[in-house]
Motif scaffolding. Structure first.
Motif, PDB file in Angstrom:
ATOM      1  N   PRO A 156       0.580  -1.059  -0.169  1.00 62.10           N
ATOM      2  CA  PRO A 156       0.341  -0.258  -0.113  1.00 62.10           C
ATOM      3  C   PRO A 156       0.717   1.153  -0.189  1.00 62.10           C
ATOM      4  N   ALA A 157      -0.240   2.402  -0.339  1.00 60.38           N
ATOM      5  CA  ALA A 157       1.094   3.906  -1.253  1.00 60.38           C
ATOM      6  C   ALA A 157       2.061   4.282   1.013  1.00 60.38           C
ATOM      7  N   GLU A 158       1.255   3.444   1.763  1.00 61.01           N
ATOM      8  CA  GLU A 158       1.769   4.178   3.109  1.00 61.01           C
ATOM      9  C   GLU A 158       3.063   4.103   3.868  1.00 61.01           C
ATOM     10  N   HIS A 159       2.975   2.650   2.917  1.00 58.10           N
ATOM     11  CA  HIS A 159       4.042   1.227   2.948  1.00 58.10           C
ATOM     12  C   HIS A 159       5.664   1.897   2.082  1.00 58.10           C
ATOM     13  N   ALA A 160       5.453   2.541   1.273  1.00 57.53           N
ATOM     14  CA  ALA A 160       6.000   3.009   0.313  1.00 57.53           C
ATOM     15  C   ALA A 160       6.290   4.095  -0.113  1.00 57.53           C
ATOM     16  N   VAL A 161       8.533   4.538  -0.388  1.00 56.41           N
ATOM     17  CA  VAL A 161       9.091   6.188  -0.871  1.00 56.41           C
ATOM     18  C   VAL A 161       8.796   5.554  -2.229  1.00 56.41           C
ATOM     19  N   PHE A 162       9.022   7.143  -2.816  1.00 55.18           N
ATOM     20  CA  PHE A 162       9.616   7.116  -4.399  1.00 55.18           C
ATOM     21  C   PHE A 162      10.581   8.246  -5.148  1.00 55.18           C
ATOM     22  N   VAL A 163      11.556   7.038  -5.093  1.00 50.24           N
ATOM     23  CA  VAL A 163      13.180   8.479  -5.330  1.00 50.24           C
ATOM     24  C   VAL A 163      12.612   8.661  -6.851  1.00 50.24           C
ATOM     25  N   GLY A 164      12.656  10.200  -6.798  1.00 48.00           N
ATOM     26  CA  GLY A 164      12.871  10.347  -8.705  1.00 48.00           C
ATOM     27  C   GLY A 164      13.683  11.957  -8.009  1.00 48.00           C
ATOM     28  N   ASP A 165      14.026  12.389  -9.756  1.00 46.90           N
ATOM     29  CA  ASP A 165      14.705  13.703  -9.671  1.00 46.90           C
ATOM     30  C   ASP A 165      14.093  14.995 -10.610  1.00 46.90           C
ATOM     31  N   THR A 166      12.969  14.522 -10.719  1.00 45.93           N
ATOM     32  CA  THR A 166      12.474  15.777 -11.753  1.00 45.93           C
ATOM     33  C   THR A 166      10.662  16.276 -10.943  1.00 45.93           C
ATOM     34  N   VAL A 167      10.691  17.702 -11.358  1.00 43.54           N
ATOM     35  CA  VAL A 167       9.363  18.095 -10.554  1.00 43.54           C
ATOM     36  C   VAL A 167       8.123  16.822 -10.442  1.00 43.54           C
ATOM     37  N   TRP A 168       7.556  16.381 -12.035  1.00 41.28           N
ATOM     38  CA  TRP A 168       7.161  15.361 -12.316  1.00 41.28           C
ATOM     39  C   TRP A 168       7.108  14.262 -11.458  1.00 41.28           C
ATOM     40  N   ASP A 169       8.342  13.653 -11.259  1.00 39.12           N
ATOM     41  CA  ASP A 169       8.285  12.413  -9.921  1.00 39.12           C
ATOM     42  C   ASP A 169       7.131  12.603  -8.372  1.00 39.12           C
ATOM     43  N   MET A 170       7.814  14.447  -8.066  1.00 34.09           N
ATOM     44  CA  MET A 170       7.459  14.161  -6.967  1.00 34.09           C
ATOM     45  C   MET A 170       5.893  14.385  -7.401  1.00 34.09           C
ATOM     46  N   ARG A 171       5.048  14.735  -8.231  1.00 31.53           N
ATOM     47  CA  ARG A 171       4.099  15.107  -8.404  1.00 31.53           C
ATOM     48  C   ARG A 171       3.326  13.738  -8.693  1.00 31.53           C
ATOM     49  N   ALA A 172       3.982  12.926  -9.242  1.00 30.21           N
ATOM     50  CA  ALA A 172       3.469  11.259  -9.512  1.00 30.21           C
ATOM     51  C   ALA A 172       3.247  10.976  -8.303  1.00 30.21           C
ATOM     52  N   GLY A 173       4.360  11.214  -7.687  1.00 29.36           N
ATOM     53  CA  GLY A 173       4.657  10.180  -5.858  1.00 29.36           C
ATOM     54  C   GLY A 173       4.040  10.641  -4.943  1.00 29.36           C
ATOM     55  N   SER A 174       3.229  11.769  -4.832  1.00 32.56           N
ATOM     56  CA  SER A 174       2.498  12.571  -4.041  1.00 32.56           C
ATOM     57  C   SER A 174       1.377  12.382  -4.215  1.00 32.56           C
ATOM     58  N   ARG A 175       0.764  12.097  -5.835  1.00 33.75           N
ATOM     59  CA  ARG A 175      -0.756  12.230  -6.077  1.00 33.75           C
ATOM     60  C   ARG A 175      -0.855  10.614  -6.030  1.00 33.75           C
TER      61      ARG A 175
END
Length: 218
Positions: A156-175
């Motif tokens: 589930p999302a609450e047990h995951a971390v997403f690592v990225g280098d762009t604003v598109w990554d951060m927005r995708a992970g946040s959503r």
């Protein structure tokens, strides 16, 4: 409870962002479009269709989209046999795997390009699965690539971390509802990553590996 460490690839694990900038710039130039390289750089991380739309706008000649994408693919493909992994990228994935994280890649790359990226990382033994451009209908910043990665991991999302280098990554992970970690090795400023949702930021995979004990991936 199982945990998932989801990673973007280009600019996060493999040092390819500026190769993409150059080859997209050249593909656009050959088609008669003058787009500054800094604008291309800010669009890296989007899928091909979204990148072209972002750079050329809705009033562009959409009949050119496939030609632009094919030209970029041909130009970038010249580098497939020498894509450089970022320092300690493979070691980071193996360490997380040993620590019990389910490591999944979430990338807009697919096909031969994804195979070349995985060869560069050289850590297939630590990668549980890959959510690629071939598996989703919407790319980043839509949450679908990250959500699909979580489905593959069974976490589930609450047990995951997403690592990225762009604003598109951060927005995708946040959503997608996951914690987001940014890295600066893709060339995007710290403030932009923070504004887009990064909860922690590191220089590169080597810095994250050295800082694991105090990171969201502890």
């Amino acid at each position: 409870m199982q945990r998932a460490a989801v990673f973007d690839v280009d600019g996060t694990l493999v040092d390819t962002n500026h190769l993409h900038v150059t080859t997209w710039w050249e593909a656009l130039r050959q088609a008669g479009h003058r787009v500054p390289m800094h604008a291309v750089h800010r669009a890296i991380g989007l899928g091909s269709d979204d990148l072209v739309a972002h750079l050329l706008g809705d009033d562009r000649d959409r009949d050119q989209d496939d030609e632009l994408s094919a030209a970029h693919k041909a130009l970038y493909g010249q580098y497939f046999d020498r894509l450089p992994a970022l320092q300690d990228a493979g070691r980071l994935l193996r360490r997380l795997d040993r620590d019990g994280w389910r490591v999944v890649l979430a990338t807009s790359a697919g096909g031969a390009e994804l195979s070349a990226l995985r060869r560069a990382i050289s850590a297939d033994d630590a990668i549980m699965a890959t959510a690629s451009a071939d598996d989703v209908t919407e790319g980043k910043p839509a949450p679908e690539p990250v959500e699909h990665a979580l489905e593959l991991a069974g976490v589930p999302a609450e047990h995951a971390v997403f690592v990225g280098d762009t604003v598109w990554d951060m927005r995708a992970g946040s959503r997608a509802g996951v914690r987001c970690v940014g890295v600066l090795c893709g060339g995007i400023p710290r403030s932009d990553l923070e504004e887009a949702g990064a909860q922690a930021i590191y220089d590169d995979p080597a810095h994250l590996l050295a800082s694991l004990a105090d990171s969201p991936l502890a």
